[in-house]
Write a protein that holds these residues in place. Structure first.
Motif, short mmCIF file in Angstrom:
data_model
loop_
_atom_site.label_atom_id
_atom_site.label_comp_id
_atom_site.label_asym_id
_atom_site.label_seq_id
_atom_site.Cartn_x
_atom_site.Cartn_y
_atom_site.Cartn_z
N GLN B 30 0.82 -1.20 0.00
CA GLN B 30 0.00 0.00 0.00
C GLN B 30 0.86 1.26 0.00
O GLN B 30 0.52 2.24 -0.63
N GLN B 31 1.97 1.19 0.74
CA GLN B 31 2.78 2.40 0.83
C GLN B 31 3.62 2.63 -0.41
O GLN B 31 3.65 3.73 -0.95
N ASN B 32 4.28 1.56 -0.85
CA ASN B 32 5.33 1.79 -1.84
C ASN B 32 4.87 1.74 -3.28
O ASN B 32 5.18 2.62 -4.05
N PRO B 34 2.25 2.20 -5.44
CA PRO B 34 1.72 3.23 -6.33
C PRO B 34 2.63 4.45 -6.40
O PRO B 34 2.83 5.02 -7.46
N ILE B 35 3.21 4.83 -5.24
CA ILE B 35 4.03 6.04 -5.22
C ILE B 35 5.25 5.87 -6.11
O ILE B 35 5.54 6.70 -6.97
N SER B 36 5.96 4.73 -5.92
CA SER B 36 7.19 4.57 -6.70
C SER B 36 6.87 4.47 -8.18
O SER B 36 7.59 5.01 -9.01
N ARG B 37 5.76 3.84 -8.49
CA ARG B 37 5.38 3.72 -9.90
C ARG B 37 5.09 5.11 -10.48
O ARG B 37 5.54 5.44 -11.57
N ALA B 38 4.37 5.91 -9.72
CA ALA B 38 4.03 7.25 -10.20
C ALA B 38 5.29 8.07 -10.40
O ALA B 38 5.44 8.78 -11.40
N GLN B 39 6.22 7.94 -9.43
CA GLN B 39 7.46 8.69 -9.56
C GLN B 39 8.23 8.28 -10.80
O GLN B 39 8.73 9.11 -11.56
N THR B 42 6.57 9.67 -13.82
CA THR B 42 6.79 11.11 -13.94
C THR B 42 8.17 11.39 -14.50
O THR B 42 8.35 12.23 -15.40
#
Lengths: 109, 234
Positions: B30-32, B34-39, B42
């Protein structure tokens, strides 16, 4: 009574400390397996309250249920059928039944 | 009962480990994830955008050089005329001449509940049909909202927008075409033709004859990576 509680606490601590990380692909199998394990434990608690506890039945049931649930989820994924929902449903219903029976036993005392 | 307790303890130990690992893994996901993918995405987008910008600069640079060599090559006016003609046919120079202006837009009708909005908006198919009619009517150069159509231009649906030359096109859409204005208009306005169909669905579709339409040049790169010209007589 203290020995099982100690076991659970030890298990939780080991699981939290030891850096075993599971591949994300297996999380689903693991979740079903955990559910099956919980079901077995509650089943065991119920049997204990009914004075029908059999350690061999308990331990074999625990491992076979857990492995079967994970295996079922795996096979379901290969087949493209969401078989793990069947496992979740069956174990979920049994969990609630066992909990209800345990609650009644405790209330009767 | 002592042996039983030991078994229970072992089982609970295993259960505890499973639970803990599962908790941790679920939390990690949950934490990692989606964020890492989005980064990552980007960063990739930024890279690609920068690359595209620098390539666009390179294209205009090279085009200028090509123009200069074409002019002062000294190899004679014939060659540079030929080059100009080839570039005009290829769509690399702006052109002007008599033609038509076609303006298309979505239906102004308010949508009733339960109605399919797809019926009242302009689709890439409609554009394709209009362009096809214009070509059949003898259009020499065509642009859609300033995008010059080349031999390899696409008209493609992409979500809520239409892509032409990989650029997003949104209504209102203005199609300019050079050619015989009368022939072009009548090919579009023919009975049962494309404009009549569009108007039947309530879409706005107008065609006007113009004494002079200006059609811009294609501004992207033209790359032929796989095709080679075949020399006759070889």
């Amino acid at each position: 009574m203290w020995l099982p509680v100690l076991g659970l606490a030890l298990g939780l601590i080991i699981g939290l400390i030891v850096p075993i990380s599971m591949p994300q692909a297996y999380v689903q199998y693991m979740s079903v397996a955990v559910l099956a394990a919980l079901d077995s434990v509650f089943g065991g608690a119920r049997a204990g309250l009914e004075k029908k506890f059999d350690d061999v039945v308990f331990i074999t049931g625990f491992f076979s249920n857990t492995l079967l649930a994970a295996g079922l989820a795996y096979i379901g994924e290969r087949l493209g059928v969401a078989l793990y929902t069947a496992a979740i449903f069956a174990f979920g219903v049994r969990l609630f039944q066992n909990l209800a029976i345990i609650r009644r036993h405790i209330l009767k005392k | 009962m002592k042996r039983g307790q030991l078994y229970v303890a072992i089982v609970l130990l295993v259960l505890g480990m499973m639970l803990a690992v599962q908790f941790r893994t679920t939390k990690d996901i949950q934490q990692n994830a989606p964020i890492s993918r989005a980064q990552e995405l980007t960063a990739r987008l930024k890279d690609v955008t920068e690359e595209r910008d620098s390539l666009l600069i390179e294209v205009s640079d090279l085009r200028k050089k090509l123009e200069q060599t074409g002019r002062k090559g000294g190899a004679g006016k014939a060659i540079s005329d030929e080059l100009d003609k080839a570039r005009m046919v290829a769509g690399l120079t702006p052109v002007e001449g008599p033609g038509v202006e076609v303006v298309l837009n979505d239906s102004p009708k308010k949508l009733e509940p339960g109605e399919d909005p797809n019926l009242y908006i302009l689709h890439e198919e409609d554009l394709l049909k209009v362009v096809n009619e214009l070509r059949a009517g003898g259009a020499e150069a065509i642009s859609i909202n300033g995008q010059r159509l080349l031999a390899n231009s696409e008209i493609r649906c992409a979500g809520t927008t239409i892509l032409v030359n990989t650029k997003k096109i949104v209504p209102p859409i203005t199609i300019l075409a050079t050619g015989d204005p009368k022939a072009l208009q009548s090919s579009l306005e023919i009975k049962g033709g494309i404009l009549e169909t569009l108007r039947f669905w309530g879409l706005q579709a107008d065609v006007q004859q113009k004494q002079k339409v200006e059609i811009p040049a294609y501004d992207g790169p033209v790359v032929f990576q796989y095709s080679k010209s075949v020399k006759e007589g070889d």
